[in-house]
Design a protein around this motif. Sequence first.
Motif, PDB file in Angstrom:
ATOM      1  N   ARG A   1       0.749  -1.271  -0.011  1.00  0.00           N
ATOM      2  CA  ARG A   1      -0.082   0.001   0.075  1.00  0.00           C
ATOM      3  C   ARG A   1       1.052   1.320  -0.128  1.00  0.00           C
ATOM      4  O   ARG A   1       0.535   2.292  -0.583  1.00  0.00           O
TER       5      ARG A   1
ATOM      6  N   SER B   1       2.525   1.738  -3.431  1.00  0.00           N
ATOM      7  CA  SER B   1       1.602   1.944  -4.377  1.00  0.00           C
ATOM      8  C   SER B   1       0.966   3.298  -4.423  1.00  0.00           C
ATOM      9  O   SER B   1       0.102   3.581  -5.015  1.00  0.00           O
ATOM     10  N   THR B   2       1.256   4.334  -3.449  1.00  0.00           N
ATOM     11  CA  THR B   2       0.973   5.461  -2.898  1.00  0.00           C
ATOM     12  C   THR B   2      -0.340   5.441  -2.567  1.00  0.00           C
ATOM     13  O   THR B   2      -0.785   6.442  -2.231  1.00  0.00           O
ATOM     14  N   LEU B   3      -0.817   4.327  -1.905  1.00  0.00           N
ATOM     15  CA  LEU B   3      -2.261   4.449  -1.204  1.00  0.00           C
ATOM     16  C   LEU B   3      -2.116   5.081   0.061  1.00  0.00           C
ATOM     17  O   LEU B   3      -2.916   5.636   0.616  1.00  0.00           O
ATOM     18  N   VAL B   4      -1.128   4.670   0.991  1.00  0.00           N
ATOM     19  CA  VAL B   4      -1.140   4.962   2.220  1.00  0.00           C
ATOM     20  C   VAL B   4       0.420   5.749   2.430  1.00  0.00           C
ATOM     21  O   VAL B   4       1.150   5.146   1.973  1.00  0.00           O
ATOM     22  N   PRO B   5       0.306   6.856   2.873  1.00  0.00           N
ATOM     23  CA  PRO B   5       1.648   7.617   3.561  1.00  0.00           C
ATOM     24  C   PRO B   5       2.405   6.734   4.480  1.00  0.00           C
ATOM     25  O   PRO B   5       1.740   6.088   5.712  1.00  0.00           O
TER      26      PRO B   5
END
Lengths: 261, 316
Positions: free
Chosen positions: B52, B55-59
């Motif tokens: 995640r 894939s840039t979904l969660v910092p």
Amino acid sequence: MSVGYAVQDTSTMLRRRMRHLLRYPSITLMLAGLPVVFLLLFVYVFGETLGAGLGGTSGGRARYIAYVTPGVILLAIGGSATGTSVSVAMDMIQGFVARYRTMAVFQPALLTSHVVGSVVQSLISVVVVVVVAVAIGFRSHATVVEWLAAAGLVTLTSLAVTWLAVGLGVKARTVEGASNTPMPLTMLPFLGSGFVPTDSMPTALRWFAEYQPFTPITETLRGLLLGTAIGNQGWIAVAWCAGTSLVCFFWARRLFNRRTV
Amino acid sequence: MSEASPPAVAVTGLRKSYGDHVVLDGIDLRVPAGSVFSLLGPNGAGKTTVVRILSTLVPADGGEARVAGHDVARHPERVRKEIGVTGQFAALDNALTGEENLRLMADLHRLGKRAGRARVAELLDRFDLVEAARKPALAYSGGMRRRLDIAMGLVGSPGILFLDEPTTGLDPRGRRAMWEIVRELVGNGVTVLLTTQYLEEADQLADRIALLDGGGIVAEGTPGELKRRVPGAHVRLRFAEPRAYAAAARMFEAAGRNDEALTLRVPGDGGVASLRLLLNALEAESLDVADLSVHTPDLDDVFLALTGRRRKEAVR
């Protein structure tokens, strides 16, 4: 991200939403059918009595058709909120949003497509309601300008309801939750001047009915279609719609950007 | 793989917590371009969280993560252009058909009408979805959903593919089909970061494996290296004649004996160098070996040895 890409991605996502509408016509039918059932119920079952209670000289039922049609139009708009928040929540929860977010696309296109799709869906319901109302005797002497103004107000109301529903859909943790939270929107037209005049209500309820947003919207719509007095209700209605749309837009956007999926 | 080419994924000191719960406690990863890298670990080890973040979904809370040379926190847009994501948390649109799902991806990648159509047809064919192309994804079997899922991740021809538990819930046949797909992708030069809780899967597919447990990487290396790090490796020698067997048994005193079968278990690290030493010693004494086999521990042994506990779940 260029404007061209933003437009292109938004139209791609909008096509997807429209495909959903076509794939599940039963949802559109139900959203339009329920207010029609209420219209028929109120006109043919309660209409004679309620119409008589409105006072005036013309017959009860005929008079009540005119009175209740704007209320049922708003019922159709309020009712579409559930469909909106459920479809947004499904995207959020079932993972489509996660995939979308990992793509180099115009991110706001997803929610925008839901908003436009839902507004179209609720306008379809409104048209169905109006057609049925006319078929059973609703008559309006409104001018073209008044009809256009009424259409504008209906669209604005639908926009406000939709942004609120989108926010509720983004916030929902389960699809069931998303189908429950917008329920009060379906009730609000009843707790205003949609079905009976507010002065016939007990004090506390009347106070609520007079200040809740659906009442000025109903009164404005009634004024535009039937020529009753609008007064300052028109501006209050527009302010409610614009304010709700704006606040819910920022709220939904913030939730969407923050919510980890 | 030349050492000069930049890594597809480079992670240093990556940290992530949800409230008091530390999910990633400073992990480092380096995935060479064009390789298959497997994050292996039990449920809750933090595998999906790594994907995640990448894939840039969660910092992330701390540390640095670069994908295709781009910092995921600073330039998520650039990272998104290079990656494809499939698996556990990224789903399909159930209301659309398989073909429509792929077309949607083609449109979002702005391939254009003709190129998009061609790409979709190619992927439907490659993933054996031609017959089901016009059926809604809702009606797909588990294996078909996974295939469609991966196909959707590939529409934009990404250089780096994240596969989050691609075979969880698939039957053995579906699993094997998925492995074939992954091997084919790698043959075409795609870098794959694969998370799995199946040791066999990592063993089958990965060039390198990182064992993730309790928010940290407890071991990293090729499947062979990991296996050699745990005791239990040995060479099994079988002799045709009792004389040679007896002589060899005197040479390798540490070996386990089976006097009836004339076999010896010579402990070692399972590596080529020690095997050569063993063979040279036998050669020097002119002892004929009828049969030889090298036994290395499987990844289950590795897991047990390196995490100090049994995996909570059975492999299958």
